[in-house]
Design an enzyme around this catalytic site. Sequence first.
Site, PDB file in Angstrom:
ATOM      1  CG  ASP A 135     -25.702  10.921 -10.175  1.00 11.91           C
ATOM      2  OD1 ASP A 135     -25.784  11.458 -11.296  1.00 11.91           O
ATOM      3  OD2 ASP A 135     -26.468  11.191  -9.221  1.00 11.91           O
ATOM      4  NE  ARG A 185     -34.247  13.847 -11.200  1.00 16.14           N
ATOM      5  CZ  ARG A 185     -33.114  14.491 -11.507  1.00 16.14           C
ATOM      6  NH1 ARG A 185     -31.982  13.863 -11.554  1.00 16.14           N
ATOM      7  NH2 ARG A 185     -33.129  15.784 -11.732  1.00 16.14           N
ATOM      8  CG  ASP A 209     -30.010  11.110 -11.371  1.00 21.86           C
ATOM      9  OD1 ASP A 209     -29.294  11.335 -12.373  1.00 21.86           O
ATOM     10  OD2 ASP A 209     -29.964  11.793 -10.335  1.00 21.86           O
ATOM     11  NE  ARG A 260     -32.858  12.737 -15.906  1.00 27.18           N
ATOM     12  CZ  ARG A 260     -31.707  12.835 -15.260  1.00 27.18           C
ATOM     13  NH1 ARG A 260     -31.024  11.750 -14.956  1.00 27.18           N
ATOM     14  NH2 ARG A 260     -31.242  14.004 -14.892  1.00 27.18           N
TER      15      ARG A 260
HETATM   16  N1  ROI Z   1     -33.721  13.277  -3.859  1.00 30.08           N
HETATM   17  C1  ROI Z   1     -33.624  11.993  -3.471  1.00 30.08           C
HETATM   18  N2  ROI Z   1     -34.147  11.634  -2.306  1.00 30.08           N
HETATM   19  N3  ROI Z   1     -33.006  11.050  -4.238  1.00 30.08           N
HETATM   20  C2  ROI Z   1     -32.456  11.376  -5.439  1.00 30.08           C
HETATM   21  O1  ROI Z   1     -31.893  10.500  -6.119  1.00 30.08           O
HETATM   22  C3  ROI Z   1     -32.529  12.708  -5.865  1.00 30.08           C
HETATM   23  N4  ROI Z   1     -31.988  13.098  -7.051  1.00 30.08           N
HETATM   24  C4  ROI Z   1     -32.023  14.351  -7.454  1.00 30.08           C
HETATM   25  C5  ROI Z   1     -32.675  15.447  -6.641  1.00 30.08           C
HETATM   26  C6  ROI Z   1     -33.751  16.109  -7.461  1.00 30.08           C
HETATM   27  C7  ROI Z   1     -31.601  16.456  -6.264  1.00 30.08           C
HETATM   28  N5  ROI Z   1     -33.276  14.950  -5.419  1.00 30.08           N
HETATM   29  C8  ROI Z   1     -33.182  13.651  -5.042  1.00 30.08           C
HETATM   30  O2  ROI Z   1     -31.441  14.684  -8.585  1.00 30.08           O
END
Ligand code: ROI
Length: 168
Positions: free
Chosen positions: A106, A101, A104, A92
């Site tokens: 969270d 990315r 991610d 990342r």
């Molecule tokens: N859009 C989708 N569909 N899934 C994600 O995990 C995701 N993550 C993000 C942004 C760029 C906002 N868009 C995303 O960080």
Amino acid sequence: MVTPNLKPGHELVFIGLGSNLDRPVEQLKSARLAISVLPLVEEVSFSSLYLNPPMGPQDQPDYVNAVMAVTTGLPPLTLLASLQTIESEHGRVRTCRWGARTLDLDILLYGPLEMSVPELTIPHPGLTERAFVLCPLYEIAPELIIPGKGKIADILAQCPTDQLKKLT
Ligand code: ROI
């Protein structure tokens, strides 16, 4: 999901996973393994994988998203640091805020906790508007009540989900 028995000092935590670069399905499977072997972390449940278009800039590949439930004795900011290490290990690179990315991770929910410090807000602020988080979360925890927001079933009912494809 069977509600787990919690050890003292442990909480049930939901983690959102997303990737749209470099073989996203493999990224999520590898992240699942890396999370499950963290000290003081035990996997409870893992949702299906959902393919869906990017939220934000559209000039990037579709995402694969999932949600994982764990129990952990790690405090929120320690868990956050561990997840950020796993993101880095998966290549990342933090360039633009809403860009593509490889991985991610969270923290969506941390037991009944509501907190906000500059590094971390729990519940995750985007949680209630994002079908790619609500659908996999509902799949593994349909009875969930989101602290400060209400029943997941009611929140999901207000959110369009037609763009999500469950991968088998
Ligand atoms: N859009 C989708 N569909 N899934 C994600 O995990 C995701 N993550 C993000 C942004 C760029 C906002 N868009 C995303 O960080």
